[in-house]
Scaffold this motif. Sequence first.
Motif, PDB file in Angstrom:
ATOM      1  N   PHE A   5       0.806  -1.223   0.000  1.00 10.85           N
ATOM      2  CA  PHE A   5       0.000   0.000   0.000  1.00 10.85           C
ATOM      3  C   PHE A   5       0.841   1.276   0.000  1.00 10.85           C
ATOM      4  N   LYS A   6       2.164   1.155   0.117  1.00  6.82           N
ATOM      5  CA  LYS A   6       3.024   2.336   0.239  1.00  6.82           C
ATOM      6  C   LYS A   6       2.913   3.277  -0.953  1.00  6.82           C
ATOM      7  N   THR A   7       2.729   2.740  -2.136  1.00  9.72           N
ATOM      8  CA  THR A   7       2.727   3.585  -3.338  1.00  9.72           C
ATOM      9  C   THR A   7       1.354   4.175  -3.660  1.00  9.72           C
ATOM     10  N   ILE A   8       0.336   3.777  -2.940  1.00 14.42           N
ATOM     11  CA  ILE A   8      -1.003   4.303  -3.204  1.00 14.42           C
ATOM     12  C   ILE A   8      -1.068   5.747  -2.703  1.00 14.42           C
ATOM     13  N   PRO A   9      -1.410   6.675  -3.597  1.00 15.65           N
ATOM     14  CA  PRO A   9      -1.434   8.080  -3.179  1.00 15.65           C
ATOM     15  C   PRO A   9      -2.668   8.434  -2.345  1.00 15.65           C
ATOM     16  N   LEU A  10      -2.464   9.330  -1.394  1.00 17.33           N
ATOM     17  CA  LEU A  10      -3.555   9.900  -0.619  1.00 17.33           C
ATOM     18  C   LEU A  10      -4.067  11.110  -1.384  1.00 17.33           C
ATOM     19  N   VAL A  11      -5.381  11.217  -1.503  1.00 13.97           N
ATOM     20  CA  VAL A  11      -5.994  12.355  -2.178  1.00 13.97           C
ATOM     21  C   VAL A  11      -6.823  13.130  -1.164  1.00 13.97           C
ATOM     22  N   LYS A  12      -6.621  14.454  -1.147  1.00 15.75           N
ATOM     23  CA  LYS A  12      -7.482  15.317  -0.340  1.00 15.75           C
ATOM     24  C   LYS A  12      -8.588  15.795  -1.278  1.00 15.75           C
ATOM     25  N   ASN A  13      -9.731  15.141  -1.178  1.00 14.23           N
ATOM     26  CA  ASN A  13     -10.868  15.445  -2.042  1.00 14.23           C
ATOM     27  C   ASN A  13     -11.646  16.593  -1.392  1.00 14.23           C
ATOM     28  N   GLU A  14     -11.336  17.815  -1.796  1.00 15.42           N
ATOM     29  CA  GLU A  14     -11.937  18.987  -1.164  1.00 15.42           C
ATOM     30  C   GLU A  14     -13.417  19.139  -1.498  1.00 15.42           C
ATOM     31  N   THR A  15     -13.836  18.616  -2.641  1.00 17.62           N
ATOM     32  CA  THR A  15     -15.251  18.688  -3.026  1.00 17.62           C
ATOM     33  C   THR A  15     -16.111  17.871  -2.071  1.00 17.62           C
ATOM     34  N   GLN A  16     -15.654  16.664  -1.756  1.00 17.03           N
ATOM     35  CA  GLN A  16     -16.417  15.792  -0.870  1.00 17.03           C
ATOM     36  C   GLN A  16     -15.942  15.857   0.576  1.00 17.03           C
ATOM     37  N   LYS A  17     -14.959  16.713   0.857  1.00 17.14           N
ATOM     38  CA  LYS A  17     -14.422  16.888   2.210  1.00 17.14           C
ATOM     39  C   LYS A  17     -13.982  15.554   2.809  1.00 17.14           C
ATOM     40  N   ARG A  18     -13.089  14.881   2.076  1.00 14.28           N
ATOM     41  CA  ARG A  18     -12.574  13.612   2.584  1.00 14.28           C
ATOM     42  C   ARG A  18     -11.167  13.356   2.064  1.00 14.28           C
ATOM     43  N   PHE A  19     -10.390  12.645   2.890  1.00 14.02           N
ATOM     44  CA  PHE A  19      -9.102  12.116   2.479  1.00 14.02           C
ATOM     45  C   PHE A  19      -9.395  10.711   1.992  1.00 14.02           C
ATOM     46  N   GLU A  20      -8.822  10.329   0.849  1.00 16.85           N
ATOM     47  CA  GLU A  20      -9.178   9.034   0.285  1.00 16.85           C
ATOM     48  C   GLU A  20      -7.995   8.351  -0.374  1.00 16.85           C
ATOM     49  N   ILE A  21      -8.091   7.034  -0.412  1.00 18.77           N
ATOM     50  CA  ILE A  21      -7.177   6.213  -1.192  1.00 18.77           C
ATOM     51  C   ILE A  21      -8.035   5.239  -1.999  1.00 18.77           C
TER      52      ILE A  21
END
Length: 105
Positions: A5-21
């Motif tokens: 899982f190390k290479t999976i990027p974290l996304v800060k989804n500002e539209t939905q107000k969530r951090f996601e992978i």
Amino acid sequence: MREDFKTIPLVKNETQKRFEIEVDGHFAFINYGEFGNQIALVHTEVPEALSGRGVAAVLVEKTLNYLEAQGNSLLPFCPYVFAYIKKHPEWKRIVNPKFKGYDKL
């Protein structure tokens, strides 16, 4: 953190107000609220298809690393995030000391 899982990027989804992978086409996420430099993590969700693979822990770790790098102060309202920090007390360093449950971490 799990190697796969190390290479999976974290996304800060500002539209939905969530951090996601995204893992295997499924999204795991933590809902957040933003108040200046304070970030409240309020709910963690991992799809059933990813259950039992450590995805939630990886998501929390990536999110905490991101928050620390940004200089954010954390308000861990999400029970999973709170429990994660309690289990990994080194992360208490980014929790806002005024957070109501700070003394329980």
